[in-house]
Scaffold this motif. Structure first.
Motif, PDB file in Angstrom:
ATOM      1  N   ARG A 207       5.337  -9.372   3.915  1.00  0.00           N
ATOM      2  CA  ARG A 207       3.918  -9.492   3.593  1.00  0.00           C
ATOM      3  C   ARG A 207       3.800 -10.287   2.298  1.00  0.00           C
ATOM      4  O   ARG A 207       4.510 -10.029   1.337  1.00  0.00           O
ATOM      5  CB  ARG A 207       3.279  -8.128   3.444  1.00  0.00           C
ATOM      6  CG  ARG A 207       1.921  -8.229   2.870  1.00  0.00           C
ATOM      7  CD  ARG A 207       0.803  -7.440   3.433  1.00  0.00           C
ATOM      8  NE  ARG A 207       0.797  -6.940   4.757  1.00  0.00           N
ATOM      9  CZ  ARG A 207      -0.021  -7.401   5.695  1.00  0.00           C
ATOM     10  NH1 ARG A 207      -0.793  -8.433   5.470  1.00  0.00           N
ATOM     11  NH2 ARG A 207      -0.056  -6.829   6.869  1.00  0.00           N
ATOM     12  N   LYS A 208       2.891 -11.266   2.302  1.00  0.00           N
ATOM     13  CA  LYS A 208       2.681 -12.107   1.120  1.00  0.00           C
ATOM     14  C   LYS A 208       1.280 -11.882   0.582  1.00  0.00           C
ATOM     15  O   LYS A 208       0.322 -11.773   1.341  1.00  0.00           O
ATOM     16  CB  LYS A 208       2.867 -13.580   1.472  1.00  0.00           C
ATOM     17  CG  LYS A 208       4.292 -13.908   1.819  1.00  0.00           C
ATOM     18  CD  LYS A 208       4.495 -15.380   2.015  1.00  0.00           C
ATOM     19  CE  LYS A 208       5.970 -15.620   2.347  1.00  0.00           C
ATOM     20  NZ  LYS A 208       6.310 -17.016   2.345  1.00  0.00           N
ATOM     21  N   PHE A 209       1.194 -11.802  -0.745  1.00  0.00           N
ATOM     22  CA  PHE A 209      -0.074 -11.662  -1.445  1.00  0.00           C
ATOM     23  C   PHE A 209      -0.221 -12.849  -2.383  1.00  0.00           C
ATOM     24  O   PHE A 209       0.700 -13.159  -3.142  1.00  0.00           O
ATOM     25  CB  PHE A 209      -0.112 -10.367  -2.268  1.00  0.00           C
ATOM     26  CG  PHE A 209      -0.012  -9.118  -1.448  1.00  0.00           C
ATOM     27  CD1 PHE A 209      -1.143  -8.541  -0.891  1.00  0.00           C
ATOM     28  CD2 PHE A 209       1.220  -8.514  -1.232  1.00  0.00           C
ATOM     29  CE1 PHE A 209      -1.043  -7.385  -0.136  1.00  0.00           C
ATOM     30  CE2 PHE A 209       1.322  -7.360  -0.481  1.00  0.00           C
ATOM     31  CZ  PHE A 209       0.190  -6.792   0.071  1.00  0.00           C
ATOM     32  N   GLN A 210      -1.375 -13.499  -2.337  1.00  0.00           N
ATOM     33  CA  GLN A 210      -1.650 -14.609  -3.233  1.00  0.00           C
ATOM     34  C   GLN A 210      -2.209 -14.023  -4.519  1.00  0.00           C
ATOM     35  O   GLN A 210      -3.229 -13.338  -4.501  1.00  0.00           O
ATOM     36  CB  GLN A 210      -2.666 -15.561  -2.581  1.00  0.00           C
ATOM     37  CG  GLN A 210      -2.691 -16.932  -3.156  1.00  0.00           C
ATOM     38  CD  GLN A 210      -1.418 -17.714  -2.878  1.00  0.00           C
ATOM     39  OE1 GLN A 210      -0.820 -17.577  -1.826  1.00  0.00           O
ATOM     40  NE2 GLN A 210      -1.009 -18.510  -3.823  1.00  0.00           N
ATOM     41  N   LEU A 211      -1.540 -14.264  -5.637  1.00  0.00           N
ATOM     42  CA  LEU A 211      -1.961 -13.720  -6.922  1.00  0.00           C
ATOM     43  C   LEU A 211      -2.790 -14.747  -7.672  1.00  0.00           C
ATOM     44  O   LEU A 211      -2.530 -15.952  -7.590  1.00  0.00           O
ATOM     45  CB  LEU A 211      -0.745 -13.336  -7.763  1.00  0.00           C
ATOM     46  CG  LEU A 211       0.219 -12.331  -7.146  1.00  0.00           C
ATOM     47  CD1 LEU A 211       1.398 -12.094  -8.075  1.00  0.00           C
ATOM     48  CD2 LEU A 211      -0.479 -11.023  -6.836  1.00  0.00           C
ATOM     49  N   GLY A 212      -3.767 -14.278  -8.427  1.00  0.00           N
ATOM     50  CA  GLY A 212      -4.582 -15.163  -9.247  1.00  0.00           C
ATOM     51  C   GLY A 212      -3.791 -15.640 -10.457  1.00  0.00           C
ATOM     52  O   GLY A 212      -2.687 -15.163 -10.739  1.00  0.00           O
ATOM     53  N   ASP A 213      -4.364 -16.586 -11.171  1.00  0.00           N
ATOM     54  CA  ASP A 213      -3.722 -17.093 -12.376  1.00  0.00           C
ATOM     55  C   ASP A 213      -3.555 -15.975 -13.394  1.00  0.00           C
ATOM     56  O   ASP A 213      -4.450 -15.145 -13.566  1.00  0.00           O
ATOM     57  CB  ASP A 213      -4.552 -18.229 -12.993  1.00  0.00           C
ATOM     58  CG  ASP A 213      -4.537 -19.474 -12.129  1.00  0.00           C
ATOM     59  OD1 ASP A 213      -3.585 -19.634 -11.343  1.00  0.00           O
ATOM     60  OD2 ASP A 213      -5.480 -20.284 -12.239  1.00  0.00           O
TER      61      ASP A 213
END
Length: 149
Positions: A101-107
């Motif tokens: 599972r991949k999560f896109q993290l914010g800056d």
């Protein structure tokens, strides 16, 4: 499932093409990923977050977390697949399959820790904004551009 065309964002917003590409990649990755394992994302504070994943049947050695280029990847790989061949299930409701599972993290979002307890993997995240990017007060009348002789 509907598809959304994001190409107008690329030509309408100068300098925000990074945002449009993030939205595009998030849409593509959500279409590929299954719903396993279930997870929650919780805001604990203004700059603190927690992801909780239900990973019943996985040990700490079978789980791996990796953070790279604003993407958090959680993988679960069962080690003892050979022992499942000998088992004869009447009903198998607990999924013992590998997952990613991949999560896109914010800056500026950093993973600060993870714990596995009672079949729940808790991943703690925190926003760490650099001092140079934080808002600062500027006093009026303190300009020293021109020095007096």
């Amino acid at each position: 499932m509907r598809t959304v065309d994001l190409s107008p964002l690329y030509r309408s917003f100068i300098g925000l093409d990074h945002l449009a590409s993030l939205m595009d990649s998030a849409q593509r990755s959500s279409e590929k990923q299954s719903g396993f394992p279930p997870y929650n994302i919780e805001a604990l504070d203004e700059d603190k977050y927690q992801i909780t994943m239900a990973v019943a049947g996985f040990s700490e050695q079978e789980l791996s977390l990796e953070s790279e280029n604003n993407t958090l990847t959680v993988k679960g790989e069962k080690q003892n697949k050979a022992s499942n061949v000998e088992r004869k299930f009447i009903h198998q409701g607990i999924a013992e399959r590998n997952f990613e599972r991949k999560f896109q993290l914010g800056d500026h979002i950093k993973v600060i820790g993870a714990d596995l307890e009672n079949g729940l993997l808790k991943i703690d995240l925190e926003r760490e904004v650099p001092e140079a990017m934080k808002p600062r007060k500027i006093a009026i009348g303190t300009s020293q551009l021109l020095e007096k002789e």
